[in-house]
Design a protein around this motif. Structure first.
Motif, PDB file in Angstrom:
ATOM      1  N   PRO A 209       0.832  -1.216   0.000  1.00  0.00           N
ATOM      2  CA  PRO A 209       0.000   0.000   0.000  1.00  0.00           C
ATOM      3  C   PRO A 209       0.862   1.260   0.000  1.00  0.00           C
ATOM      4  CG  PRO A 209      -0.097  -1.124   2.134  1.00  0.00           C
ATOM      5  CD  PRO A 209       0.616  -2.042   1.205  1.00  0.00           C
ATOM      6  N   GLU A 210       0.359   2.295  -0.641  1.00  0.00           N
ATOM      7  CA  GLU A 210       1.110   3.543  -0.781  1.00  0.00           C
ATOM      8  C   GLU A 210       1.533   4.111   0.572  1.00  0.00           C
ATOM      9  OE1 GLU A 210       1.648   5.328  -4.118  1.00  0.00           O
ATOM     10  OE2 GLU A 210       1.569   3.160  -4.358  1.00  0.00           O
ATOM     11  N   GLN A 211       0.690   3.936   1.592  1.00  0.00           N
ATOM     12  CA  GLN A 211       1.009   4.490   2.911  1.00  0.00           C
ATOM     13  C   GLN A 211       2.292   3.891   3.472  1.00  0.00           C
ATOM     14  OE1 GLN A 211      -2.599   2.393   4.505  1.00  0.00           O
ATOM     15  NE2 GLN A 211      -1.427   2.356   6.417  1.00  0.00           N
ATOM     16  N   LEU A 212       2.616   2.674   3.070  1.00  0.00           N
ATOM     17  CA  LEU A 212       3.857   2.043   3.522  1.00  0.00           C
ATOM     18  C   LEU A 212       5.018   2.379   2.597  1.00  0.00           C
ATOM     19  CD1 LEU A 212       2.633  -1.528   4.581  1.00  0.00           C
ATOM     20  CD2 LEU A 212       2.849   0.530   5.980  1.00  0.00           C
ATOM     21  N   VAL A 213       4.756   2.377   1.293  1.00  0.00           N
ATOM     22  CA  VAL A 213       5.814   2.636   0.317  1.00  0.00           C
ATOM     23  C   VAL A 213       6.449   4.005   0.557  1.00  0.00           C
ATOM     24  CG1 VAL A 213       6.342   2.975  -2.116  1.00  0.00           C
ATOM     25  CG2 VAL A 213       4.774   1.145  -1.437  1.00  0.00           C
ATOM     26  N   PHE A 214       5.609   5.015   0.810  1.00  0.00           N
ATOM     27  CA  PHE A 214       6.112   6.385   0.920  1.00  0.00           C
ATOM     28  C   PHE A 214       6.044   6.932   2.349  1.00  0.00           C
ATOM     29  CE2 PHE A 214       4.672   5.883  -3.497  1.00  0.00           C
ATOM     30  CZ  PHE A 214       5.887   6.124  -4.129  1.00  0.00           C
ATOM     31  N   LYS A 215       5.956   6.037   3.307  1.00  0.00           N
ATOM     32  CA  LYS A 215       5.944   6.443   4.713  1.00  0.00           C
ATOM     33  C   LYS A 215       7.276   7.088   5.093  1.00  0.00           C
ATOM     34  CE  LYS A 215       5.392   4.470   9.355  1.00  0.00           C
ATOM     35  NZ  LYS A 215       5.191   3.207  10.111  1.00  0.00           N
ATOM     36  N   VAL A 216       7.227   8.121   5.920  1.00  0.00           N
ATOM     37  CA  VAL A 216       8.451   8.750   6.413  1.00  0.00           C
ATOM     38  C   VAL A 216       9.180   7.751   7.302  1.00  0.00           C
ATOM     39  CG1 VAL A 216       9.413  10.603   7.826  1.00  0.00           C
ATOM     40  CG2 VAL A 216       7.460  11.065   6.326  1.00  0.00           C
ATOM     41  N   PRO A 217      10.404   7.364   6.939  1.00  0.00           N
ATOM     42  CA  PRO A 217      11.112   6.330   7.704  1.00  0.00           C
ATOM     43  C   PRO A 217      11.499   6.809   9.099  1.00  0.00           C
ATOM     44  CG  PRO A 217      12.077   6.618   5.517  1.00  0.00           C
ATOM     45  CD  PRO A 217      11.163   7.788   5.760  1.00  0.00           C
ATOM     46  N   THR A 218      11.330   5.931  10.085  1.00  0.00           N
ATOM     47  CA  THR A 218      11.720   6.224  11.448  1.00  0.00           C
ATOM     48  C   THR A 218      12.134   4.943  12.159  1.00  0.00           C
ATOM     49  OG1 THR A 218      10.951   7.002  13.621  1.00  0.00           O
ATOM     50  CG2 THR A 218       9.290   6.096  12.141  1.00  0.00           C
ATOM     51  N   ALA A 219      13.191   5.024  12.969  1.00  0.00           N
ATOM     52  CA  ALA A 219      13.600   3.875  13.780  1.00  0.00           C
ATOM     53  C   ALA A 219      12.683   3.747  14.984  1.00  0.00           C
ATOM     54  CB  ALA A 219      15.045   4.035  14.236  1.00  0.00           C
ATOM     55  N   ASP A 220      12.127   4.880  15.443  1.00  0.00           N
ATOM     56  CA  ASP A 220      11.164   4.926  16.547  1.00  0.00           C
ATOM     57  C   ASP A 220      11.682   4.211  17.796  1.00  0.00           C
ATOM     58  OD1 ASP A 220       8.779   5.827  17.637  1.00  0.00           O
ATOM     59  OD2 ASP A 220       7.707   3.977  17.154  1.00  0.00           O
ATOM     60  N   LEU A 221      12.885   4.551  18.213  1.00  0.00           N
ATOM     61  CA  LEU A 221      13.470   3.925  19.401  1.00  0.00           C
ATOM     62  C   LEU A 221      13.474   4.855  20.613  1.00  0.00           C
ATOM     63  CD1 LEU A 221      16.584   2.116  17.849  1.00  0.00           C
ATOM     64  CD2 LEU A 221      14.400   1.093  18.544  1.00  0.00           C
ATOM     65  N   GLU A 222      13.260   6.145  20.405  1.00  0.00           N
ATOM     66  CA  GLU A 222      13.400   7.112  21.490  1.00  0.00           C
ATOM     67  C   GLU A 222      12.038   7.537  22.039  1.00  0.00           C
ATOM     68  OE1 GLU A 222      16.145  10.314  20.427  1.00  0.00           O
ATOM     69  OE2 GLU A 222      16.969   9.011  18.868  1.00  0.00           O
ATOM     70  N   GLU A 223      11.883   7.426  23.354  1.00  0.00           N
ATOM     71  CA  GLU A 223      10.630   7.803  24.004  1.00  0.00           C
ATOM     72  C   GLU A 223      10.415   9.314  23.949  1.00  0.00           C
ATOM     73  OE1 GLU A 223       8.289   5.794  25.438  1.00  0.00           O
ATOM     74  OE2 GLU A 223       9.423   4.035  24.777  1.00  0.00           O
ATOM     75  N   LEU A 224      11.509  10.083  24.048  1.00  0.00           N
ATOM     76  CA  LEU A 224      11.376  11.539  24.067  1.00  0.00           C
ATOM     77  C   LEU A 224      11.029  12.113  22.700  1.00  0.00           C
ATOM     78  CD1 LEU A 224      14.390  12.512  26.389  1.00  0.00           C
ATOM     79  CD2 LEU A 224      11.980  12.178  27.001  1.00  0.00           C
ATOM     80  N   ARG A 225      11.352  11.347  21.644  1.00  0.00           N
ATOM     81  CA  ARG A 225      11.050  11.780  20.282  1.00  0.00           C
ATOM     82  C   ARG A 225      10.429  10.627  19.496  1.00  0.00           C
ATOM     83  NH1 ARG A 225      13.656  15.706  17.642  1.00  0.00           N
ATOM     84  NH2 ARG A 225      12.066  15.226  16.082  1.00  0.00           N
ATOM     85  N   PRO A 226       9.212  10.198  19.870  1.00  0.00           N
ATOM     86  CA  PRO A 226       8.591   9.089  19.143  1.00  0.00           C
ATOM     87  C   PRO A 226       8.372   9.446  17.674  1.00  0.00           C
ATOM     88  CG  PRO A 226       6.990  10.188  20.562  1.00  0.00           C
ATOM     89  CD  PRO A 226       8.335  10.736  20.921  1.00  0.00           C
ATOM     90  N   GLY A 227       8.722   8.510  16.802  1.00  0.00           N
ATOM     91  CA  GLY A 227       8.534   8.754  15.378  1.00  0.00           C
ATOM     92  C   GLY A 227       9.535   9.711  14.782  1.00  0.00           C
TER      93      GLY A 227
END
Length: 275
Positions: A209-227
């Motif tokens: 799906p397009e929402q996954l193909v062009f999603k802004v990449p994030t490691a999402d490991l930090e609680e203070l800066r989610p996403g």
């Protein structure tokens, strides 16, 4: 093109830009053949991959499932299986994307291991984290999350005598954008050598799906800066990283940032030092 660009691209075995759809399809088939040969050579029949909800794990997961289906058809052996495992830390903020990824992949087996209790248990036992400021502590705990996810995937693979798939590709490798012995630890990395745009192109070809193909990449490991976007952490865009790896002109800032980051993260791409 500079000598450093060519040197780094060669070291990472970067795949040239896809000239057309035929070349892309040929690359997809080559990657599936690689996955199948890894299992055959190991004498094993199970693959395990953590699914985050990003384009990388979605693409690697779909390639793995297709490879397993081909192995079953080619061998008549129904023991071949792919396990897609969700590894959230409590409630993931983009859980909807993770579920969309699972629907796209259509894995033989879906599992979920919430790593929060394991991470918290370890953090409580490591007093060395206590003196750190909030940002540094958050960063260290983020790496713990990545390493606990690695442990969970290998535990599942061990239970089934299987192999763990990694999602590293050239655009992440050049920036050292993975946790050493965390998400960088795996048995096979079928996206290796591809730049980010090529991963997106393969995902699109496979029907993601397009929402996954062009999603802004994030490691999402930090609680203070989610996403937190990968590109913010890099200091350059994936478009610039891709261009650099494909020996195309980039700005002086992008060139200097990528080369410096590549050199500083060299230890992540090497085996442990020995005397």
């Amino acid at each position: 093109m500079s000598n450093r660009q060519a040197e780094i691209a060669a070291a990472l075995d970067v795949v040239p830009p896809f000239a057309d759809q035929t070349v892309l399809i040929r690359e997809v088939e080559r990657r599936k053949a690689f996955i199948k040969s890894c299992l055959r050579n190991a004498g094993l029949k199970v693959l395990v991959l953590g699914i985050s909800g990003g384009v990388d794990s979605s693409t690697a997961g779909r390639l793995a499932q297709l490879s397993i289906e081909e192995l079953r058809q080619e061998t008549g052996d129904d023991a071949y299986r792919f396990i897609a495992v969700r590894l959230p830390h409590n409630v993931q903020h983009d859980e909807a994307d993770a579920q969309a990824a699972l629907q796209f992949i259509r894995a033989d087996i879906e599992d979920c291991v919430n790593i929060a209790a394991s991470v918290q248990g370890l953090v409580e036992q490591v007093d060395h984290l206590d003196p750190l400021n909030a940002a540094r502590r958050d960063f260290v705990i983020g790496n713990i999350k990545a390493r606990v996810r690695m442990v969970a995937q290998f535990a599942i693979a061990n239970a089934h005598n299987g192999l763990v798939i990694g999602t590293d590709h050239a655009a992440e490798a050049v920036m050292g954008f993975f946790t050493k012995f965390g998400d960088g630890a795996c048995d096979l990395a079928p996206l290796s050598g591809l730049v980010k745009g090529q991963v997106r192109a393969i995902a699109q070809y496979l029907g993601a799906p397009e929402q996954l193909v062009f999603k802004v990449p994030t490691a999402d490991l930090e609680e203070l800066r989610p996403g937190k976007p990968d590109e913010e952490a890099h200091g350059v865009s994936y478009a610039e990283i891709d261009a650099f790896l494909h020996s195309q002109p980039v700005s002086e800032h992008a060139y200097a940032t990528i080369v410096r980051t590549y050199d500083n993260s060299q230890h992540k791409r090497q085996l442990p030092l020995v005397p």
